[in-house]
Enzyme design. Structure first.
Site, PDB file in Angstrom:
ATOM      1  CG  ASP A  50      -2.113   1.115   1.069  1.00  0.00           C
ATOM      2  OD1 ASP A  50      -3.014   0.464   1.241  1.00  0.00           O
ATOM      3  OD2 ASP A  50      -1.910   2.137   1.192  1.00  0.00           O
ATOM      4  CB  ALA A  73      -2.698   3.981  -6.567  1.00  0.00           C
ATOM      5  CE1 TYR A 140     -11.795   9.394  -8.611  1.00  0.00           C
ATOM      6  CE2 TYR A 140     -13.321  10.377 -10.270  1.00  0.00           C
ATOM      7  CZ  TYR A 140     -12.071   9.536  -9.978  1.00  0.00           C
ATOM      8  OH  TYR A 140     -11.361   9.541 -10.825  1.00  0.00           O
ATOM      9  N   GLY A 284     -24.219  12.281  -8.039  1.00  0.00           N
ATOM     10  CA  GLY A 284     -22.939  12.878  -8.215  1.00  0.00           C
ATOM     11  C   GLY A 284     -22.546  12.811  -9.755  1.00  0.00           C
TER      12      GLY A 284
HETATM   13  N1  LIG Z   1     -11.267   4.566 -15.425  1.00  0.00           N
HETATM   14  C1  LIG Z   1     -11.461   6.072 -15.799  1.00  0.00           C
HETATM   15  O1  LIG Z   1     -12.282   6.448 -16.512  1.00  0.00           O
HETATM   16  C2  LIG Z   1     -10.643   7.184 -15.237  1.00  0.00           C
HETATM   17  C3  LIG Z   1     -10.978   8.485 -15.735  1.00  0.00           C
HETATM   18  C4  LIG Z   1     -10.295   9.668 -14.949  1.00  0.00           C
HETATM   19  C5  LIG Z   1      -9.320   9.278 -14.041  1.00  0.00           C
HETATM   20  N2  LIG Z   1      -9.183   8.113 -13.778  1.00  0.00           N
HETATM   21  C6  LIG Z   1      -8.210   7.695 -12.611  1.00  0.00           C
HETATM   22  O2  LIG Z   1      -7.123   6.854 -13.274  1.00  0.00           O
HETATM   23  C7  LIG Z   1      -6.523   5.977 -12.243  1.00  0.00           C
HETATM   24  C8  LIG Z   1      -6.678   4.673 -12.640  1.00  0.00           C
HETATM   25  O3  LIG Z   1      -8.087   4.436 -12.942  1.00  0.00           O
HETATM   26  P1  LIG Z   1      -8.516   2.953 -13.177  1.00  0.00           P
HETATM   27  O4  LIG Z   1      -9.759   2.738 -13.769  1.00  0.00           O
HETATM   28  O5  LIG Z   1      -7.295   2.181 -14.003  1.00  0.00           O
HETATM   29  O6  LIG Z   1      -8.670   2.255 -11.756  1.00  0.00           O
HETATM   30  P2  LIG Z   1      -8.432   0.704 -11.224  1.00  0.00           P
HETATM   31  O7  LIG Z   1      -9.151   0.721  -9.833  1.00  0.00           O
HETATM   32  O8  LIG Z   1      -8.607  -0.194 -12.156  1.00  0.00           O
HETATM   33  O9  LIG Z   1      -6.862   0.900 -10.868  1.00  0.00           O
HETATM   34  C9  LIG Z   1      -6.685   1.593  -9.477  1.00  0.00           C
HETATM   35  C10 LIG Z   1      -5.382   0.654  -9.003  1.00  0.00           C
HETATM   36  O10 LIG Z   1      -4.703   1.114  -7.728  1.00  0.00           O
HETATM   37  C11 LIG Z   1      -4.408   0.173  -6.695  1.00  0.00           C
HETATM   38  N3  LIG Z   1      -4.642   0.859  -5.596  1.00  0.00           N
HETATM   39  C12 LIG Z   1      -5.599   1.713  -4.886  1.00  0.00           C
HETATM   40  N4  LIG Z   1      -5.281   2.222  -3.922  1.00  0.00           N
HETATM   41  C13 LIG Z   1      -4.062   1.773  -3.518  1.00  0.00           C
HETATM   42  C14 LIG Z   1      -3.172   2.000  -2.502  1.00  0.00           C
HETATM   43  N5  LIG Z   1      -3.657   2.757  -1.380  1.00  0.00           N
HETATM   44  N6  LIG Z   1      -1.906   1.481  -2.508  1.00  0.00           N
HETATM   45  C15 LIG Z   1      -1.590   0.791  -3.703  1.00  0.00           C
HETATM   46  N7  LIG Z   1      -2.461   0.542  -4.699  1.00  0.00           N
HETATM   47  C16 LIG Z   1      -3.727   0.803  -4.717  1.00  0.00           C
HETATM   48  C17 LIG Z   1      -5.769  -0.675  -6.840  1.00  0.00           C
HETATM   49  O11 LIG Z   1      -5.534  -2.093  -6.427  1.00  0.00           O
HETATM   50  C18 LIG Z   1      -5.821  -0.688  -8.589  1.00  0.00           C
HETATM   51  O12 LIG Z   1      -5.092  -1.765  -9.085  1.00  0.00           O
HETATM   52  C19 LIG Z   1      -7.207   6.481 -10.931  1.00  0.00           C
HETATM   53  O13 LIG Z   1      -6.408   7.312 -10.051  1.00  0.00           O
HETATM   54  C20 LIG Z   1      -8.625   7.106 -11.541  1.00  0.00           C
HETATM   55  O14 LIG Z   1      -9.017   8.038 -10.533  1.00  0.00           O
HETATM   56  C21 LIG Z   1      -9.882   7.055 -14.176  1.00  0.00           C
HETATM   57  O1  LIG Z   2     -24.799   0.852 -15.775  1.00  0.00           O
HETATM   58  C1  LIG Z   2     -24.471   2.038 -16.101  1.00  0.00           C
HETATM   59  C2  LIG Z   2     -23.240   2.789 -15.949  1.00  0.00           C
HETATM   60  C3  LIG Z   2     -22.962   4.126 -16.003  1.00  0.00           C
HETATM   61  N1  LIG Z   2     -24.182   4.722 -16.562  1.00  0.00           N
HETATM   62  C4  LIG Z   2     -23.960   6.184 -16.947  1.00  0.00           C
HETATM   63  O2  LIG Z   2     -23.025   6.223 -18.004  1.00  0.00           O
HETATM   64  C5  LIG Z   2     -22.077   7.352 -17.913  1.00  0.00           C
HETATM   65  C6  LIG Z   2     -20.525   7.138 -17.546  1.00  0.00           C
HETATM   66  O3  LIG Z   2     -20.372   6.325 -16.170  1.00  0.00           O
HETATM   67  P1  LIG Z   2     -19.267   5.509 -15.857  1.00  0.00           P
HETATM   68  O4  LIG Z   2     -18.842   4.514 -16.968  1.00  0.00           O
HETATM   69  O5  LIG Z   2     -19.499   4.864 -14.490  1.00  0.00           O
HETATM   70  O6  LIG Z   2     -18.337   6.692 -15.754  1.00  0.00           O
HETATM   71  P2  LIG Z   2     -18.142   7.970 -15.120  1.00  0.00           P
HETATM   72  O7  LIG Z   2     -18.940   8.060 -13.801  1.00  0.00           O
HETATM   73  O8  LIG Z   2     -18.426   9.223 -16.069  1.00  0.00           O
HETATM   74  O9  LIG Z   2     -16.840   8.223 -14.333  1.00  0.00           O
HETATM   75  C7  LIG Z   2     -15.726   7.638 -14.945  1.00  0.00           C
HETATM   76  O10 LIG Z   2     -15.052   8.989 -15.824  1.00  0.00           O
HETATM   77  C8  LIG Z   2     -14.578   9.876 -15.029  1.00  0.00           C
HETATM   78  C9  LIG Z   2     -14.081  10.977 -15.939  1.00  0.00           C
HETATM   79  O11 LIG Z   2     -14.976  11.632 -16.617  1.00  0.00           O
HETATM   80  C10 LIG Z   2     -13.421   9.238 -14.346  1.00  0.00           C
HETATM   81  O12 LIG Z   2     -12.986  10.312 -13.000  1.00  0.00           O
HETATM   82  C11 LIG Z   2     -14.161   8.011 -13.279  1.00  0.00           C
HETATM   83  O13 LIG Z   2     -13.032   7.474 -12.455  1.00  0.00           O
HETATM   84  C12 LIG Z   2     -14.598   7.044 -14.165  1.00  0.00           C
HETATM   85  O14 LIG Z   2     -15.063   6.085 -13.371  1.00  0.00           O
HETATM   86  C13 LIG Z   2     -22.784   8.185 -16.538  1.00  0.00           C
HETATM   87  O15 LIG Z   2     -23.703   9.297 -16.875  1.00  0.00           O
HETATM   88  C14 LIG Z   2     -23.515   6.952 -15.772  1.00  0.00           C
HETATM   89  O16 LIG Z   2     -24.535   7.454 -14.968  1.00  0.00           O
HETATM   90  C15 LIG Z   2     -25.327   4.108 -16.755  1.00  0.00           C
HETATM   91  O17 LIG Z   2     -26.428   4.761 -17.307  1.00  0.00           O
HETATM   92  N2  LIG Z   2     -25.479   2.867 -16.431  1.00  0.00           N
END
Ligand SMILES: NC(=O)c1ccc[n+]([C@@H]2O[C@H](COP(=O)([O-])OP(=O)(O)OC[C@H]3O[C@@H](n4cnc5c(N)ncnc54)[C@H](O)[C@@H]3O)[C@@H](O)[C@H]2O)c1
Ligand SMILES: O=c1ccn([C@@H]2O[C@H](COP(=O)(O)OP(=O)(O)O[C@H]3O[C@H](CO)[C@@H](O)[C@H](O)[C@H]3O)[C@@H](O)[C@H]2O)c(=O)[nH]1
Length: 321
Positions: A50, A73, A140, A284
């Protein structure tokens, strides 16, 4: 010199590691709370731990010669952050502070931070630039903005440089077919729709049909995970080459798609029909988030290379395997 990738066993982190290992030595730190060790490329060194544990970070900085930290992370689910804000502040802010303090202690001075479109809240313009006011509407987004502000404060007084990358909605899978979006449980729209079309879920819910958008459902800007990975490498090389320091960049395609349009595109690509449950809004969620990524395009030459069809096709290929 190696790059430390925190969260490198997660979705976006593991895709970035796959791109990095072809050129750089990579150490991955991940506690596997939402990630999977199987996603980590075998050319990287994996440390389970961690980043909020100072002893773990001490050991890494003593054992490896770390030039930069890529920090993926975090906990990152908008709805969950509204339900459980302290989890988000503890992990996304508290644990990150431990990592940052250790970086200063060991003189590790380059940092790339995964931030988010959620820092903007309800934007006051259709196309979001880095100048658009940040006013997050969920814990978040606030947790990520707090770290952005801390980074700016640190860079003023320490020998420390950072790049903040505000991703819009990451999606898609690696071209190798080896890794793709894996969350358990899954909450993201595209994988949920594709899992449903593959018969793995009974139905899909559309959260909210009364938003002020063209069809009443939320609009998001979907960006391929490999395009995000490339932006990290360009940012790192921009910092090491002295071209940029302490910058914030949006990363998106510049095109918004509604939830209904995503479902429609998934149906077209899969050739299958979805069963849709129209449900109330999810807490949210802003109505629309669409990026202007002109700044990183001008300063680092980054361009997205996958459009929506290519993004969903790559995800479909991965999920169908
Ligand atoms: N997925 C998206 O659409 C999206 C969009 C915008 C920003 N982000 C950001 O990008 C990053 C990665 O997102 P993701 O979708 O790959 O998420 P994810 O959950 O797949 O990856 C996050 C990783 O971090 C690890 N982790 C979390 N807390 C930790 C800690 N305290 N110590 C060590 N490891 C830890 C988890 O085990 C996981 O492997 C995040 O910071 C998220 O906020 C994601
Ligand atoms: O079963 C579902 C899942 C999602 N949604 C909608 O689809 C859109 C996209 O949702 P989701 O794929 O969950 O992504 P977001 O909530 O937009 O968030 C993602 O994108 C953000 C950046 O825009 C990142 O910061 C977050 O970590 C990442 O989870 C949103 O309007 C949701 O309400 C649905 O209607 N049904």
């Amino acid at each position: 010199m190696a790059i430390l990738v925190c969260g490198g066993a997660g979705y976006i982190g593991s895709h970035t590691v796959k791109e990095l290992v072809t050129t750089y030595e990579v150490v991955v730190l991940d506690n596997l709370t939402t990630g999977f060790e199987s996603l980590v490329d075998e050319r990287a060194t994996f440390v389970k731990g961690d980043l909020g544990d100072p002893e773990v970070v001490d050991t890494i900085f003593k054992t490896y010669s770390i030039d930069a930290v890529f920090h993926f992370a975090a906990n990152s689910l908008v709805g969950e952050s509204v339900e459980n804000p302290l989890k988000y502040y503890r992990n996304n802010v508290g644990a990150t502070l431990v990592l940052l303090e250790k970086m200063i202690e060991y003189n590790v001075n380059r940092f790339i931070f995964s931030s988010t479109a959620a820092t903007y809240g309800i934007p006051n313009s259709e196309l979001i630039t880095e100048e658009t006011a940040t006013n997050p509407i969920n814990p978040y987004g606030r947790s990520k903005l707090m770290i952005e502000q801390i980074l700016a404060d640190m860079a003023r007084v320490h020998d420390f440089q950072y790049v903040v990358l505000r991703y819009f909605n990451a999606a898609g899978a690696h071209h190798s077919g080896e890794i793709g979006e894996s969350h358990d449980p899954e909450s993201h729209l595209i994988p949920i729709v594709l899992q449903h079309l593959l018969g793995e879920r009974e139905q899909i819910s559309v959260f909210g049909t009364d938003y002020e958008t063209s069809d009443g459902t939320c609009v998001r800007d979907y960006i391929h995970v490999t395009d995000l990975a490339r932006a990290h490498i360009l940012s790192y090389e921009g910092m090491t080459g002295g071209k940029i320091a302490n910058q914030t960049y949006n990363l998106g395609n510049g095109a918004g798609y509604s939830v209904n349009e995503i479902i429609e595109t998934c149906q077209q690509i899969s050739g299958k029909q979805a069963t849709i449950n129209y449900a109330p809004r999810r807490a949210g969620d802003p109505a629309a988030l669409v990026a202007s990524s002109d700044k990183i395009s001008k300063e680092l030459g980054w361009q997205p290379t996958f459009d929506l069809t290519a993004i969903i096709s790559s995800a479909w290929a991965w999920h169908s395997k």
